[in-house]
Design an enzyme around this catalytic site. Structure first.
Site, short mmCIF file in Angstrom:
data_model
loop_
_atom_site.label_atom_id
_atom_site.label_comp_id
_atom_site.label_asym_id
_atom_site.label_seq_id
_atom_site.Cartn_x
_atom_site.Cartn_y
_atom_site.Cartn_z
N ASP A 184 0.86 -1.43 -0.11
CA ASP A 184 -0.09 -0.05 0.08
C ASP A 184 0.78 1.29 0.11
O ASP A 184 0.50 2.28 0.56
CB ASP A 184 -1.23 -0.06 1.06
CG ASP A 184 -0.17 -0.02 2.56
OD1 ASP A 184 0.93 -0.30 2.62
OD2 ASP A 184 -0.82 0.24 3.60
N HIS A 232 23.98 1.24 -18.81
CA HIS A 232 22.99 1.78 -17.88
C HIS A 232 23.34 1.36 -16.67
O HIS A 232 22.14 0.70 -16.02
CB HIS A 232 21.62 1.77 -18.48
CG HIS A 232 21.19 2.36 -19.61
ND1 HIS A 232 20.32 2.10 -20.86
CD2 HIS A 232 21.89 3.52 -20.02
CE1 HIS A 232 20.24 3.10 -21.34
NE2 HIS A 232 21.17 3.97 -21.03
N ASP A 271 26.79 9.54 -14.88
CA ASP A 271 25.98 10.28 -15.66
C ASP A 271 24.70 10.41 -14.79
O ASP A 271 24.00 9.45 -14.14
CB ASP A 271 25.50 9.24 -16.76
CG ASP A 271 24.48 9.61 -17.74
OD1 ASP A 271 23.98 10.65 -17.42
OD2 ASP A 271 24.44 8.92 -18.98
N ASP A 274 21.20 16.46 -18.00
CA ASP A 274 21.80 15.26 -18.40
C ASP A 274 23.14 15.26 -18.69
O ASP A 274 23.54 15.84 -19.72
CB ASP A 274 21.25 15.01 -19.55
CG ASP A 274 21.38 13.48 -20.03
OD1 ASP A 274 21.95 12.78 -19.31
OD2 ASP A 274 21.06 13.04 -21.03
N HIS A 334 26.52 3.16 -28.71
CA HIS A 334 25.23 3.85 -28.77
C HIS A 334 25.32 5.11 -29.56
O HIS A 334 26.10 5.55 -30.20
CB HIS A 334 24.88 4.37 -27.35
CG HIS A 334 25.79 5.21 -26.58
ND1 HIS A 334 25.95 6.60 -26.73
CD2 HIS A 334 26.87 5.03 -25.69
CE1 HIS A 334 27.08 6.89 -25.99
NE2 HIS A 334 27.61 6.19 -25.39
N HIS A 379 20.34 13.03 -28.12
CA HIS A 379 18.99 13.04 -28.12
C HIS A 379 18.39 14.51 -27.64
O HIS A 379 19.10 15.09 -27.28
CB HIS A 379 18.72 11.77 -27.29
CG HIS A 379 18.96 12.09 -25.74
ND1 HIS A 379 18.78 12.86 -24.76
CD2 HIS A 379 20.14 11.54 -25.09
CE1 HIS A 379 19.50 12.75 -23.58
NE2 HIS A 379 20.19 11.93 -23.84
N HIS A 392 14.85 12.13 -22.32
CA HIS A 392 14.79 11.84 -23.53
C HIS A 392 13.65 12.29 -24.16
O HIS A 392 12.69 11.83 -24.16
CB HIS A 392 14.90 10.13 -23.93
CG HIS A 392 16.22 9.56 -23.41
ND1 HIS A 392 16.24 8.06 -23.26
CD2 HIS A 392 17.35 10.12 -23.15
CE1 HIS A 392 17.52 7.93 -22.84
NE2 HIS A 392 18.27 9.02 -22.87
N GLU A 430 27.05 13.19 -26.44
CA GLU A 430 27.73 12.38 -25.60
C GLU A 430 28.40 11.04 -26.13
O GLU A 430 27.85 10.02 -25.88
CB GLU A 430 26.60 11.72 -24.56
CG GLU A 430 25.21 11.33 -25.37
CD GLU A 430 24.24 10.96 -24.19
OE1 GLU A 430 24.54 9.87 -23.33
OE2 GLU A 430 23.13 11.42 -24.42
N TYR A 474 34.12 2.32 -24.59
CA TYR A 474 33.62 1.44 -23.37
C TYR A 474 34.54 0.00 -23.75
O TYR A 474 34.31 -0.57 -24.67
CB TYR A 474 32.25 1.04 -23.36
CG TYR A 474 31.55 2.32 -23.34
CD1 TYR A 474 31.36 3.01 -22.22
CD2 TYR A 474 30.79 2.82 -24.47
CE1 TYR A 474 30.64 4.45 -22.01
CE2 TYR A 474 30.13 4.02 -24.46
CZ TYR A 474 30.10 4.76 -23.33
OH TYR A 474 29.23 6.03 -23.53
N ARG A 507 32.69 8.41 -21.01
CA ARG A 507 31.53 9.02 -22.04
C ARG A 507 31.79 10.63 -21.36
O ARG A 507 31.95 10.87 -19.94
CB ARG A 507 30.33 8.37 -21.52
CG ARG A 507 29.14 9.43 -22.31
CD ARG A 507 27.77 8.51 -22.29
NE ARG A 507 27.05 8.41 -21.28
CZ ARG A 507 27.12 7.21 -20.40
NH1 ARG A 507 27.67 6.03 -21.20
NH2 ARG A 507 26.53 6.94 -19.45
N GLU A 531 29.56 13.99 -21.61
CA GLU A 531 28.08 14.47 -22.37
C GLU A 531 27.85 15.81 -21.81
O GLU A 531 28.04 15.87 -20.74
CB GLU A 531 27.00 13.33 -21.66
CG GLU A 531 25.46 13.79 -21.97
CD GLU A 531 24.57 13.00 -21.45
OE1 GLU A 531 24.68 12.24 -20.37
OE2 GLU A 531 23.52 12.71 -22.21
MN LIG Z 1 21.98 11.32 -22.26
#
Ligand SMILES: [Mn+2]
Length: 449
Positions: A43, A251, A268, A279, A358, A362, A369, A392, A396, A414, A416
């Site tokens: 709940d 991710h 990130d 972002d 990737h 975006h 996104h 970005e 890797y 990365r 970004e």
């Molecule tokens: Mn991004």
């Protein structure tokens, strides 16, 4: 620390007026649902976050609300009509679950032309939709909204002989509103800048505190502490705090390992402000200094990031940014000997996908996104002023990549940034977070000094 100003009621009215111009041409109405509480377990519920489109047009953040927007007369003399259905006041419920705006508050504080209690929705919606030739709604996003509309249309059809006119067409609200959201208005850009500035403060705090022995979740907590104490509602998406090999998982949100000397950490994370999200990704050495191999890979990704940002200009497009980044990354992969092939071959045969799997950009806005079309008529959408996007690139190299020298393994980088398209060229909204190697090593090194 004050939470600072939020967009005023006029900012939302302006957005509705822009959409009403489009709606008027099709004698259309726009029906949206504000979202509802989502169960976490048994709940208990997750903290409420309103539907992005609904909030973008109303500023209202209450579960269960429904809005109908209809354009005013085409002489422009009457403003668009906003009808809101909200939870009615209920003293007992409000003691348990918080105050409600109520129909009167919806009119006075949110600029509704008319507002009713939710239990009047089925009775009133048919009349409000009568004569509305096209109804826009986000098809399938909220099954209860689809059902509400279906009941209203059925009721109108049943009373057809009384002279009612049921809708003739249905349109996709996500596309209609997305095409407005993609160009940031003044209020939206203010909110987005604030979200990004708060995100930047979180990244800087993490850089100052990150060192061998600290746990990934501690940096996650620190980021989110910085977000919240500045009035942000929290992260706009699950914070990624990955050190060493974890940074090669795109991710990674487990955030449960300990930072070790000699590793690079990738963070990130972005804060939300008024439901706009920053972002930002930065990657930096846990010990304060890159190893020669880490530095070499970092320099390639940074060069790609800068090459990409250079293409964030009016008339450019996301494909051109991706191409510019790929060119730099493939050259770097070849030069570092990560793949035994020429840069041209690595590019032509998509060999780079082993290390860069990737896309580069975006849209960014209310959703991390964000809404808005990426292609128009099958070709990449040309940039126009007011759009905000990410750049970005990354590389890797998982720990089990046995055909590269050991010093490169277990390394994810990365970088970004969030970039605003302007007539005079790109504005990097995330410039407050350093990315040059010297500046990074200085901030990390200084705090350890
Ligand atoms: Mn991004």
């Amino acid at each position: 620390m004050s939470a600072g100003p939020r967009p005023c009621v006029e900012a939302y009215a302006e957005r509705r007026a822009r959409l009403a111009t489009k709606l008027r041409a099709e004698s259309a109405g726009l029906l949206l649902f504000g979202g509802e509480l989502q169960t976490r377990a048994n709940d208990t519920e997750f903290r409420f976050r309103p539907d992005s489109d609904f909030h973008y047009l109303t500023g209202l953040e209450e579960p269960g609300a429904v809005m109908l927007l209809r354009p005013g007369r085409d002489d422009g003399a009457s403003p668009p009509r906003l009808t809101l259905f909200v939870r009615p006041h209920d003293r007992d419920a409000e003691i348990w679950s918080g105050r409600r705006v109520g129909p009167e508050g919806a009119r006075e504080r949110y600029g509704a032309t008319e507002a009713y209690a939710l239990d009047e929705l089925d009775e009133r919606l048919p009349g409000l939709l009568d004569g509305c030739e096209t109804v826009y709604l986000p098809v399938g996003r909220w099954p209860q909204l689809d059902a509400t509309l279906a009941r209203a249309v059925t009721s109108l059809r049943r009373r057809n002989r009384e002279g009612t006119t049921p809708p003739l067409r249905y349109g996709e609200a996500a596309d209609l509103i997305g095409e407005d959201r993609i160009i940031k208005d003044a209020a939206g850009l203010d909110s987005l800048r604030r979200a990004i500035d708060i995100s930047a403060a979180g990244h800087l705090a993490a850089m100052r505190q990150g060192r061998p022995g600290v746990w990934e979740y501690q940096l996650e907590a620190l980021l989110e502490y910085e977000f919240r104490r500045r009035g942000s509602s929290g992260p706009g998406y699950g914070s990624i705090v990955g050190s060493g090999d974890n940074a090669t998982i795109l991710h990674y949100v487990d955030n449960r390992d300990q930072l070790r000397a000699g590793e690079v950490i990738l963070i990130d994370a972005g804060a939300e402000w008024d439901y706009f999200s920053g972002d930002i990704t930065r990657s930096w050495p846990v010990s304060g200094r890159f190893t020669p191999e880490q530095r070499a890979v970092y320099e390639v990704v940074l060069a790609a990031n800068l090459a990409g940002i250079e293409r964030a200009v009016v008339g450019g497009n996301i494909e051109l940014i991706h191409e510019a980044c790929l060119e730099v990354l493939c050259e770097g992969i070849a030069q570092l000997g990560l793949i035994d092939a020429s840069a041209e071959e690595i590019r032509a045969k998509d060999l780079y996908k082993r290390f860069y799997m990737h896309r580069t950009s975006h849209w960014l806005g209310v959703d991390v996104h964000d809404a808005g079309r990426y292609t128009i008529g099958g070709t990449p959408r040309p940039f126009t002023p007011g759009q905000v996007l990410t750049v970005e690139p990354g590389l890797y190299i998982a720990a089990d990549t046995e055909d590269v020298p050991e010093g490169f393994r277990g390394l994810g980088i990365r970088i970004e940034d969030d970039v605003l398209i302007r007539p005079e060229g790109p504005e990097v909204l995330t410039a407050a977070v350093p990315k040059a190697i010297g500046a990074l090593e200085e901030i990390i090194g200084t705090e350890r000094g």
